[in-house]
Design an enzyme around this catalytic site. Sequence first.
Site, PDB file in Angstrom:
ATOM      1  NE  ARG A 125      -3.905  -2.191   1.988  1.00 27.51           N
ATOM      2  CZ  ARG A 125      -3.680  -3.298   2.816  1.00 27.51           C
ATOM      3  NH1 ARG A 125      -2.779  -3.029   3.465  1.00 27.51           N
ATOM      4  NH2 ARG A 125      -4.234  -4.243   2.520  1.00 27.51           N
ATOM      5  CE  LYS A 147      -0.903  14.249 -14.188  1.00 25.61           C
ATOM      6  NZ  LYS A 147      -0.996  14.320 -15.435  1.00 25.61           N
ATOM      7  CD  GLU A 189       6.506  18.283 -22.104  1.00 21.83           C
ATOM      8  OE1 GLU A 189       5.968  19.573 -21.622  1.00 21.83           O
ATOM      9  OE2 GLU A 189       5.850  17.518 -22.578  1.00 21.83           O
ATOM     10  CE  LYS A 231       4.555  18.429 -13.330  1.00 20.24           C
ATOM     11  NZ  LYS A 231       4.623  17.057 -14.094  1.00 20.24           N
ATOM     12  CD  GLU A 241      -4.094  16.900 -15.044  1.00 16.05           C
ATOM     13  OE1 GLU A 241      -3.982  16.906 -16.007  1.00 16.05           O
ATOM     14  OE2 GLU A 241      -3.394  16.099 -14.185  1.00 16.05           O
ATOM     15  NE  ARG A 245      -0.392  18.057 -12.101  1.00 12.39           N
ATOM     16  CZ  ARG A 245       0.140  17.307 -11.382  1.00 12.39           C
ATOM     17  NH1 ARG A 245      -0.272  17.166 -10.164  1.00 12.39           N
ATOM     18  NH2 ARG A 245       1.027  16.537 -11.843  1.00 12.39           N
ATOM     19  CG  ASN A 249      -3.194  19.411 -20.457  1.00  9.35           C
ATOM     20  OD1 ASN A 249      -2.193  18.410 -20.400  1.00  9.35           O
ATOM     21  ND2 ASN A 249      -4.444  18.937 -20.545  1.00  9.35           N
ATOM     22  CG  HIS A 252       0.433  18.497 -23.477  1.00 10.90           C
ATOM     23  ND1 HIS A 252       1.532  19.539 -23.249  1.00 10.90           N
ATOM     24  CD2 HIS A 252       1.163  17.493 -22.728  1.00 10.90           C
ATOM     25  CE1 HIS A 252       2.443  19.173 -22.676  1.00 10.90           C
ATOM     26  NE2 HIS A 252       2.643  17.871 -22.673  1.00 10.90           N
ATOM     27  CG  HIS A 256      -1.951  13.943 -25.295  1.00 12.71           C
ATOM     28  ND1 HIS A 256      -2.471  14.787 -24.386  1.00 12.71           N
ATOM     29  CD2 HIS A 256      -0.661  13.619 -24.930  1.00 12.71           C
ATOM     30  CE1 HIS A 256      -1.540  14.871 -23.262  1.00 12.71           C
ATOM     31  NE2 HIS A 256      -0.651  14.129 -23.642  1.00 12.71           N
ATOM     32  CG  HIS A 269       5.101  13.776 -24.534  1.00 12.14           C
ATOM     33  ND1 HIS A 269       3.743  13.941 -24.950  1.00 12.14           N
ATOM     34  CD2 HIS A 269       5.349  14.710 -23.956  1.00 12.14           C
ATOM     35  CE1 HIS A 269       3.195  14.683 -23.980  1.00 12.14           C
ATOM     36  NE2 HIS A 269       4.278  15.226 -23.340  1.00 12.14           N
TER      37      HIS A 269
HETATM   38  N1  LIG Z   1       4.417  11.188 -14.625  1.00 12.47           N
HETATM   39  C1  LIG Z   1       4.053  12.265 -15.197  1.00 12.47           C
HETATM   40  O1  LIG Z   1       3.657  13.248 -14.806  1.00 12.47           O
HETATM   41  C2  LIG Z   1       4.768  12.272 -16.736  1.00 12.47           C
HETATM   42  C3  LIG Z   1       4.716  13.554 -17.324  1.00 12.47           C
HETATM   43  C4  LIG Z   1       5.351  13.434 -18.574  1.00 12.47           C
HETATM   44  C5  LIG Z   1       5.623  12.180 -19.435  1.00 12.47           C
HETATM   45  N2  LIG Z   1       5.532  11.017 -18.561  1.00 12.47           N
HETATM   46  C6  LIG Z   1       5.719   9.826 -19.200  1.00 12.47           C
HETATM   47  O2  LIG Z   1       7.195   9.636 -19.448  1.00 12.47           O
HETATM   48  C7  LIG Z   1       7.374   9.150 -20.369  1.00 12.47           C
HETATM   49  C8  LIG Z   1       8.418   9.271 -21.291  1.00 12.47           C
HETATM   50  O3  LIG Z   1       9.678   9.394 -20.427  1.00 12.47           O
HETATM   51  P1  LIG Z   1      11.042   9.991 -21.306  1.00 12.47           P
HETATM   52  O4  LIG Z   1      10.734  10.795 -22.344  1.00 12.47           O
HETATM   53  O5  LIG Z   1      12.050  10.163 -20.237  1.00 12.47           O
HETATM   54  O6  LIG Z   1      11.284   8.501 -22.264  1.00 12.47           O
HETATM   55  P2  LIG Z   1      12.116   7.111 -21.692  1.00 12.47           P
HETATM   56  O7  LIG Z   1      11.902   6.870 -20.505  1.00 12.47           O
HETATM   57  O8  LIG Z   1      11.505   6.086 -22.765  1.00 12.47           O
HETATM   58  O9  LIG Z   1      13.592   7.434 -22.249  1.00 12.47           O
HETATM   59  C9  LIG Z   1      14.026   7.517 -23.407  1.00 12.47           C
HETATM   60  C10 LIG Z   1      15.282   6.784 -23.896  1.00 12.47           C
HETATM   61  O10 LIG Z   1      16.283   7.507 -23.116  1.00 12.47           O
HETATM   62  C11 LIG Z   1      17.196   6.419 -22.859  1.00 12.47           C
HETATM   63  N3  LIG Z   1      17.886   7.227 -21.732  1.00 12.47           N
HETATM   64  C12 LIG Z   1      17.315   7.539 -20.282  1.00 12.47           C
HETATM   65  N4  LIG Z   1      18.260   8.152 -19.687  1.00 12.47           N
HETATM   66  C13 LIG Z   1      19.481   8.257 -20.231  1.00 12.47           C
HETATM   67  C14 LIG Z   1      20.718   8.766 -20.227  1.00 12.47           C
HETATM   68  N5  LIG Z   1      21.015   9.403 -19.249  1.00 12.47           N
HETATM   69  N6  LIG Z   1      21.572   8.406 -21.350  1.00 12.47           N
HETATM   70  C15 LIG Z   1      21.403   7.793 -22.218  1.00 12.47           C
HETATM   71  N7  LIG Z   1      20.236   7.204 -22.671  1.00 12.47           N
HETATM   72  C16 LIG Z   1      19.121   7.550 -21.468  1.00 12.47           C
HETATM   73  C17 LIG Z   1      16.167   5.204 -22.244  1.00 12.47           C
HETATM   74  O11 LIG Z   1      16.967   4.013 -22.442  1.00 12.47           O
HETATM   75  C18 LIG Z   1      15.143   5.439 -23.359  1.00 12.47           C
HETATM   76  O12 LIG Z   1      15.581   4.671 -24.577  1.00 12.47           O
HETATM   77  C19 LIG Z   1       6.056   8.511 -21.042  1.00 12.47           C
HETATM   78  O13 LIG Z   1       5.575   7.242 -20.864  1.00 12.47           O
HETATM   79  C20 LIG Z   1       5.024   9.586 -20.579  1.00 12.47           C
HETATM   80  O14 LIG Z   1       3.868   9.216 -20.550  1.00 12.47           O
HETATM   81  C21 LIG Z   1       5.178  11.119 -17.143  1.00 12.47           C
HETATM   82 ZN   LIG Z   2       4.141  16.565 -21.904  1.00 15.63          ZN
END
Ligand SMILES: NC(=O)c1ccc[n+]([C@@H]2O[C@H](COP(=O)([O-])OP(=O)(O)OC[C@H]3O[C@@H](n4cnc5c(N)ncnc54)[C@H](O)[C@@H]3O)[C@@H](O)[C@H]2O)c1
Ligand SMILES: [Zn+2]
Length: 367
Positions: A125, A147, A189, A231, A241, A245, A249, A252, A256, A269
């Site tokens: 939990r 999130k 971003e 943020k 949100e 918040r 967006n 977005h 999206h 993204h």
């Molecule tokens: N929780 C939230 O509020 C929130 C907000 C925005 C996005 N997200 C989520 O985040 C995800 C996308 O995250 P992302 O863009 O970080 O992508 P990701 O986690 O897929 O990483 C992108 C690539 O970079 C590589 N990588 C990571 N760190 C590295 C480093 N230091 N050196 C070399 N390679 C590295 C990874 O192996 C991967 O291949 C999506 O699933 C999205 O939904 C969540």
């Molecule tokens: Zn975003």
Amino acid sequence: MTAPSAAPPHQRIPVHTPSGDYQIEIATGISNRLPALLESARAPARRFLISSPPIWKLHGERFQTLTSEPPILIPDGERHKRVATVGRIYDALVRAAADRATTIVAVGGGVVGDTAGFAAATFLRGVPLVQVPTTLLAQVDSAIGGKVGVNHPLGKNLIGAFHQPLAVAIDPDLLATLPRREFRAGLYEVVKYGMIASRGLFDRLTSDLAAVFKREPALLADVIGESCRIKAAVVSADERESGPRRALNFGHTMGHALESLTQYKRFRHGEAVAYGMLAACELAVARGALDPSARDALRELITRMGPLPAVADLSAAEAVEAAGRDKKIVGGTLHFVLPTAIGTTTTVTDVTSEELLRATEAIGLKG
Ligand SMILES: NC(=O)c1ccc[n+]([C@@H]2O[C@H](COP(=O)([O-])OP(=O)(O)OC[C@H]3O[C@@H](n4cnc5c(N)ncnc54)[C@H](O)[C@@H]3O)[C@@H](O)[C@H]2O)c1
Ligand SMILES: [Zn+2]
């Protein structure tokens, strides 16, 4: 003359939420000093690192002193952000007899952070979570705000929770190994933060873009810090949100839509958000809510940042239809974040499909 070497500046950004307060700590090299950071955050003593094989190969050495437990490595990539991967984390924790005096330390991009964070939110939990984001997107966005969650085969981020971390440790040094396209995707971003809340940040990106792309750590720390402050302020005001918040967006709705229209394969993204921000500006200009010079400044900055995937083959009408299916529609009303100047936005609920269609054509989709 070179300055005497001093300890790198350390930024601490407080985040206040109803479910707890924590600090975002930003400093070059901080990933080498996590044991002290976890001590001061009073993180429970049994620590489990969760990362992915490629990230661990590049940076795992920095974290060796944090724990004697073997790292839990989960497969990387959006398609592995799913319940089965969370199950693998539970398996490893149960096998290691992890109890509530456990801290999960997520080392990775948004995929690892969201997946490991969801495991932390639900195992027993909820156990404490420390985020160590390794992509620019994760450092300015996904690791902050609480999130966490995974995708369902039929939709992104459909399964999730709010689970605030105990701390977020951001090391700009980790970005040195990030592929250029990933770096750029995160930077869109940062542009968004400038557009919604800080003309200063926007101007800084515009004037120092070359140095930003050289990933000069001190400059990156500044730009990341400013993004995190924005943020953190929004999230602190509005954990779940509803009102403020929403500004996050910006870009977005159409972003999206473009991602879903191309089955999440064509765009990173941030790249889709870049188009989405441009579309929102076109719409705002058409309404007389935004000066055309602000739209032009955004367009010029995005153009200078590098090439975006093509959109000319995509149908504007289909994109508008996809935008209409966005989950940010509340009670049948599309809440659209409209820029009013660089650094300010407003939310409107009366955007028509016709307006959205024209804005989408204006950014290059086919009519
Ligand atoms: N929780 C939230 O509020 C929130 C907000 C925005 C996005 N997200 C989520 O985040 C995800 C996308 O995250 P992302 O863009 O970080 O992508 P990701 O986690 O897929 O990483 C992108 C690539 O970079 C590589 N990588 C990571 N760190 C590295 C480093 N230091 N050196 C070399 N390679 C590295 C990874 O192996 C991967 O291949 C999506 O699933 C999205 O939904 C969540
Ligand atoms: Zn975003």
